[in-house]
Design an enzyme around this catalytic site. Sequence first.
Site, PDB file in Angstrom:
ATOM      1  N   TYR A  29       0.825  -1.211   0.000  1.00 20.89           N
ATOM      2  CA  TYR A  29       0.000   0.000   0.000  1.00 20.89           C
ATOM      3  C   TYR A  29       0.863   1.266   0.000  1.00 20.89           C
ATOM      4  CZ  TYR A  29      -3.061   3.716   1.563  1.00 20.89           C
ATOM      5  OH  TYR A  29      -3.727   4.914   1.658  1.00 20.89           O
ATOM      6  N   LYS A  84       1.233   4.293  -3.034  1.00 21.60           N
ATOM      7  CA  LYS A  84       1.017   5.722  -2.838  1.00 21.60           C
ATOM      8  C   LYS A  84       2.269   6.532  -3.178  1.00 21.60           C
ATOM      9  CE  LYS A  84      -3.252   5.377  -1.804  1.00 21.60           C
ATOM     10  NZ  LYS A  84      -4.283   5.862  -2.736  1.00 21.60           N
TER      11      LYS A  84
END
Length: 264
Positions: A153, A157
């Site tokens: 994750y 980003k």
Amino acid sequence: MEKKTALITGAYGGLGQCFAEIHAKAGGDLILVGRDPKKLVAQAEKFTEKYKITAHTIAVDLAEKEAAWSIYDTCEANGWTVDYLINNAGFGGQGEFIARTMEQDMAMIAVNIETPTRLAKLFLPDFVKRGSGKVLNVSSTAAAMPGPLQAVYYATKAYLTSWSEALWREVKDTGVTVTCLMPGAMQTGFAQAGGLSDTKLFANAVSPLEVAQAGYDAMLQGELEVIAGLNALQKPFMNLSPMIPKKLLLDNVYKLQERGSADN
């Protein structure tokens, strides 16, 4: 001001719902994108009735490779002009990298990286050709550091932020802008879906409405990026993180994301 149409992915989730509300309240039309057609229709009916705007829906699984083409082709076939592309959809998931399944992390990469990239590939040339349009990519403060227990994750980003900033420069002086929103921990379904509800990171999560408003305003102004919604824990941590030795930083991030850490 001429009425603008915003296409919002992840439209009925916490932050997406806020974006839709803000834009509709300002008198803008909507193209709401998500996986559940019933939720999309209910949301569209709500905004149509409340704000007297036009709201279209596109039900699609953003983890599918053809999702971006499906969205773009639907807009083209119906003559829907997109003025604002808000790449809001995304998800995380707590756990050691080796313990999480291949399917979980590949789906995360598809939703967080591949589909936003494909959507920009399709819509951005149209924006540049007509000399107007705005893109808002929802990244995260997670982009600023590695994230043990959310390794993939955080990396997605980091990609989204770097890519958005590069696009901002590439479309400079075309009449088109690209803005990157980097929120902190928010009170949305993200934490529950990702198994992070009982972590210290989300112990003092903020309302998504103020984050959405900050991102929306920055998009309208064509800003490069905006950091919003940092809680009392995250503000000093973000400011100090570049100066913290990397191994110590990784230990701290790990502890923030351990299940049960909210009670420690």
